[in-house]
Scaffold this motif. Sequence first.
Motif, PDB file in Angstrom:
ATOM      1  N   LEU A 161       0.818  -1.214   0.000  1.00 29.56           N
ATOM      2  CA  LEU A 161       0.000   0.000   0.000  1.00 29.56           C
ATOM      3  C   LEU A 161       0.857   1.273   0.000  1.00 29.56           C
ATOM      4  N   PRO A 162       1.965   1.351   0.784  1.00 28.48           N
ATOM      5  CA  PRO A 162       2.856   2.518   0.642  1.00 28.48           C
ATOM      6  C   PRO A 162       3.451   2.630  -0.755  1.00 28.48           C
ATOM      7  N   PHE A 163       3.743   1.490  -1.387  1.00 28.84           N
ATOM      8  CA  PHE A 163       4.249   1.505  -2.764  1.00 28.84           C
ATOM      9  C   PHE A 163       3.220   2.107  -3.715  1.00 28.84           C
ATOM     10  N   VAL A 164       1.941   1.770  -3.520  1.00 29.68           N
ATOM     11  CA  VAL A 164       0.881   2.330  -4.363  1.00 29.68           C
ATOM     12  C   VAL A 164       0.838   3.842  -4.223  1.00 29.68           C
ATOM     13  N   LEU A 165       0.939   4.333  -2.983  1.00 26.59           N
ATOM     14  CA  LEU A 165       0.894   5.781  -2.759  1.00 26.59           C
ATOM     15  C   LEU A 165       2.079   6.495  -3.384  1.00 26.59           C
ATOM     16  N   SER A 166       3.276   5.905  -3.268  1.00 28.72           N
ATOM     17  CA  SER A 166       4.459   6.545  -3.855  1.00 28.72           C
ATOM     18  C   SER A 166       4.429   6.497  -5.378  1.00 28.72           C
ATOM     19  N   LYS A 167       3.906   5.410  -5.919  1.00 24.91           N
ATOM     20  CA  LYS A 167       3.854   5.254  -7.367  1.00 24.91           C
ATOM     21  C   LYS A 167       2.855   6.209  -7.996  1.00 24.91           C
ATOM     22  N   VAL A 168       1.772   6.469  -7.302  1.00 28.59           N
ATOM     23  CA  VAL A 168       0.691   7.243  -7.888  1.00 28.59           C
ATOM     24  C   VAL A 168       1.061   8.709  -8.025  1.00 28.59           C
ATOM     25  N   ARG A 169       2.008   9.179  -7.221  1.00 31.81           N
ATOM     26  CA  ARG A 169       2.373  10.590  -7.311  1.00 31.81           C
ATOM     27  C   ARG A 169       2.937  10.921  -8.677  1.00 31.81           C
ATOM     28  N   ALA A 170       3.840  10.068  -9.161  1.00 36.56           N
ATOM     29  CA  ALA A 170       4.411  10.290 -10.489  1.00 36.56           C
ATOM     30  C   ALA A 170       3.357  10.154 -11.573  1.00 36.56           C
ATOM     31  N   VAL A 171       2.429   9.210 -11.391  1.00 37.00           N
ATOM     32  CA  VAL A 171       1.357   9.023 -12.378  1.00 37.00           C
ATOM     33  C   VAL A 171       0.484  10.266 -12.449  1.00 37.00           C
ATOM     34  N   THR A 172       0.132  10.820 -11.288  1.00 38.70           N
ATOM     35  CA  THR A 172      -0.723  12.008 -11.247  1.00 38.70           C
ATOM     36  C   THR A 172      -0.026  13.205 -11.863  1.00 38.70           C
ATOM     37  N   ILE A 173       1.270  13.371 -11.565  1.00 38.60           N
ATOM     38  CA  ILE A 173       2.004  14.508 -12.111  1.00 38.60           C
ATOM     39  C   ILE A 173       2.084  14.429 -13.625  1.00 38.60           C
ATOM     40  N   ASN A 174       2.320  13.243 -14.167  1.00 36.60           N
ATOM     41  CA  ASN A 174       2.434  13.089 -15.613  1.00 36.60           C
ATOM     42  C   ASN A 174       1.108  13.306 -16.327  1.00 36.60           C
ATOM     43  N   ASN A 175       0.016  12.987 -15.663  1.00 34.90           N
ATOM     44  CA  ASN A 175      -1.285  13.057 -16.316  1.00 34.90           C
ATOM     45  C   ASN A 175      -1.971  14.419 -16.154  1.00 34.90           C
ATOM     46  N   ARG A 176      -1.570  15.171 -15.125  1.00 34.17           N
ATOM     47  CA  ARG A 176      -2.276  16.409 -14.833  1.00 34.17           C
ATOM     48  C   ARG A 176      -1.904  17.510 -15.826  1.00 34.17           C
ATOM     49  N   GLN A 177      -2.778  18.480 -15.944  1.00 31.47           N
ATOM     50  CA  GLN A 177      -2.528  19.674 -16.734  1.00 31.47           C
ATOM     51  C   GLN A 177      -1.799  20.691 -15.858  1.00 31.47           C
ATOM     52  N   ARG A 178      -0.613  21.053 -16.266  1.00 34.09           N
ATOM     53  CA  ARG A 178       0.126  22.037 -15.475  1.00 34.09           C
ATOM     54  C   ARG A 178      -0.541  23.406 -15.568  1.00 34.09           C
ATOM     55  N   ARG A 179      -0.353  24.211 -14.526  1.00 38.43           N
ATOM     56  CA  ARG A 179      -1.110  25.448 -14.394  1.00 38.43           C
ATOM     57  C   ARG A 179      -0.188  26.647 -14.184  1.00 38.43           C
ATOM     58  N   LEU A 180      -0.676  27.810 -14.619  1.00 35.88           N
ATOM     59  CA  LEU A 180      -0.014  29.093 -14.392  1.00 35.88           C
ATOM     60  C   LEU A 180      -0.891  29.883 -13.434  1.00 35.88           C
ATOM     61  N   PHE A 181      -0.348  30.168 -12.241  1.00 36.91           N
ATOM     62  CA  PHE A 181      -1.104  30.845 -11.188  1.00 36.91           C
ATOM     63  C   PHE A 181      -0.728  32.321 -11.125  1.00 36.91           C
ATOM     64  N   THR A 182      -1.667  33.126 -10.670  1.00 34.21           N
ATOM     65  CA  THR A 182      -1.396  34.520 -10.321  1.00 34.21           C
ATOM     66  C   THR A 182      -2.170  34.840  -9.059  1.00 34.21           C
ATOM     67  N   ASN A 183      -1.598  35.695  -8.210  1.00 37.18           N
ATOM     68  CA  ASN A 183      -2.268  36.025  -6.953  1.00 37.18           C
ATOM     69  C   ASN A 183      -3.341  37.085  -7.180  1.00 37.18           C
ATOM     70  N   ASN A 184      -4.457  36.913  -6.468  1.00 41.79           N
ATOM     71  CA  ASN A 184      -5.578  37.840  -6.580  1.00 41.79           C
ATOM     72  C   ASN A 184      -5.344  39.046  -5.694  1.00 41.79           C
ATOM     73  N   ALA A 185      -5.594  40.223  -6.237  1.00 42.14           N
ATOM     74  CA  ALA A 185      -5.414  41.453  -5.472  1.00 42.14           C
ATOM     75  C   ALA A 185      -6.479  41.545  -4.398  1.00 42.14           C
ATOM     76  N   GLY A 186      -6.032  41.693  -3.141  1.00 41.11           N
ATOM     77  CA  GLY A 186      -6.972  41.888  -2.046  1.00 41.11           C
ATOM     78  C   GLY A 186      -7.820  40.698  -1.724  1.00 41.11           C
ATOM     79  N   GLY A 187      -7.444  39.490  -2.177  1.00 41.90           N
ATOM     80  CA  GLY A 187      -8.254  38.300  -1.907  1.00 41.90           C
ATOM     81  C   GLY A 187      -8.141  37.873  -0.457  1.00 41.90           C
ATOM     82  N   SER A 188      -9.245  37.606   0.183  1.00 38.82           N
ATOM     83  CA  SER A 188      -9.219  37.150   1.566  1.00 38.82           C
ATOM     84  C   SER A 188      -8.807  35.690   1.588  1.00 38.82           C
TER      85      SER A 188
END
Length: 518
Positions: A161-188
Motif C-alpha cells: 500500500l505505501p508503494f501504491v501511494l508513492s507510485k501514484v504521485r508520479a502518475v498524477t504529475i504526468n497526467n495532470r494539466q500544469r497550471r499558471l497561477f497569479t495572486n488575486n489582489a486583495g483576496g481574503s
Amino acid sequence: MAPMVEWLPWFGSAVASAIFLWSMVQNHVPDTLRLYLTTRAAKLAACFNPYHEITISEYGAKRFQRSEFFLAVEAYLSDACAHHARRLKAELGKDSKNPQITVDDHEEVTDDFSGTTLWWYASKQQSKANVISIYPGRDEKRFYRVVFHRRHRELVVGSYLPFVLSKVRAVTINNRQRRLFTNNAGGSWNPHRAKSVWSHIAFEHPATFDTLAMDPDQKEAIINDLMAFQEGKEYYAKVGKAWKRGYLLYGPPGTGKSTMIAAMANFLDYDVYDLELTAVKNNTELRKLFIETTGKSIIVIEDIDCSADLTGKRHKDKKASGDKESDDDDRPKLPMEPEKDDDTKVTLSGLLNFIDGLWSACGGERIIIFTTNHKEKLDPALIRRGRMDKHIEMSYCRFEGFKVLAKNYMDVVEHELFGEIQQLLEEIDMSPADVAENLMPMSKKKKRDPDVCLAGLIKVLKQAKEDAAAAKAKEEEEAKEAEAKKAKDKKEGEAKKDEGKDKALEEANGDLIKQGDK
C-alpha cells in the motif's frame, strides 16, 4: 455418471429443505437471535477462509472531499492494472490534460507485487431507499477492495500500500494539466478555498531548452543543475536545508528571461506561480500566499527591482508630517473612505523570510526565480548565495544563440552568410528577440526565403553598428565639449579670482595713501 445422476435429486431436495427451514427461522426466530446466528456463521466461515481483504471507500472522514487514498488507488489501477481489465471507463479529471482510463465498477483486476498476487475489485453499493443523503451525488457508495492471502498481510500493509501511494504521485504529475497561477489582489485567505488567493489557467507555453537561444555550455550547466535539484531530496535532508533553490535571471530586456522560466517549467514539469508583489498587502499576506503554493512548482517575481519598494524602512513618524496631516488623522473617517496603507506594504525583511526563513521550509521541491534588468539595483542581502543560489546572465545574442534561432525559425543549419553574421554579432549588442524578429516569416501562407531573411538581418546589424558608432561619436563629442567648457569655466574662474585680488590690492593701497595724507 449413473451414481451422479442418482445423487442430484437428493441434493436438490436438501437445498429446498434448507431454504424452507431458513424461511421458517426468519419468520419465527427473534431478530436478536437471528443476528447472533448470522454473526457466528460468518465467523465460522471466516475461520476456513484463508483470504483477507481491505476496503478503501470513496469518502472518508472528510465528507465533502473524496478520499486521497481512494483517488491514489484509482490512479494506480488506471496506470498499472487497467490493461488486465475487460471493462473500462474514461473520464477527464480536474486539471488533467489527458483522458483518465479507470477500471469500471464491478470489475476485477489482478496485480503482482514481490511475487505475490493480489486481486482488486471496483465496487459500487446503492444507498438504502429510506435513507436521504445530505450530500449531493452520494446516493451510490463506491469503493475499492483488495483481496490477498492472509500470510501476505504484513507485506500488503507494510510495503504494498505505501508503494501504491508513492507510485501514484508520479502518475498524477504526468497526467495532470500544469497550471499558471497569479495572486488575486486583495483576496481574503481561506485555507479551504485556494481560489481566494490564487487563480490559474492552463500552462501551455511551448518554450524548451532546445528552442532557447543561448550558449550550449551555459544551457547544459543549467539543465544539470535543475536535474541535481529535482533528484536531491535526500541530499537536502542530509545537509539540513529546505528542498528549494533560487535563481536570479538578469540582463537587458528581450534577452529571454521569461522564456527561460517557461523552459525550466516544461523541463521539470512544474506549475508556475507568477507572484505580483504590488498586489500583496503586507508580509502576513505574502506568507499565506506561500503556504498555498504546492510542491513541484516555480515561484516567479519578475522585475524584482520594480515590483515594490523593498527598502525595509519604516515610514516617518506621523508627528513630523505637519499639523494638517495630524488634524486629518484625528478627524473621523467617512463611511466610504479607504483605509490608509502606510503599514500595509511588503518589506525587505518580509521578502527575505519568504525566500529563506522558517516558512520557506513548508513543503518542498520549490524553485524561486527573480528577474531583473538591473542587478546592481538589488539589495545584496536579497541575492546572496543561499537565497538566489545561482545567478544566470541572460546576455545579448551571439553566434551560438543565433544558430539556434536560425534552426528554429528557418530550418537552416549552415549558410554562406553565417560568417558575416557571426562577425557582426560579436561587434553589435542585439537581443535575441530583435534577431528573431528578422527571421520570422511575413505570413502563414508565404514562407520567407532564408537568403532574404539573413540578408535583411545583416542590413539591420550594419545599421545598428552605424547607429552605435554615431552614438559613440556623439557621446565623445559631447564629452569633449563638456571638458572644454569645464576648462573654460576654470580659466574664467581663475581670471576672476586674479582680478579680485588686484582690485583688493588697489583698495588696500588707496587706504594707505589716504592715511598718509591725513
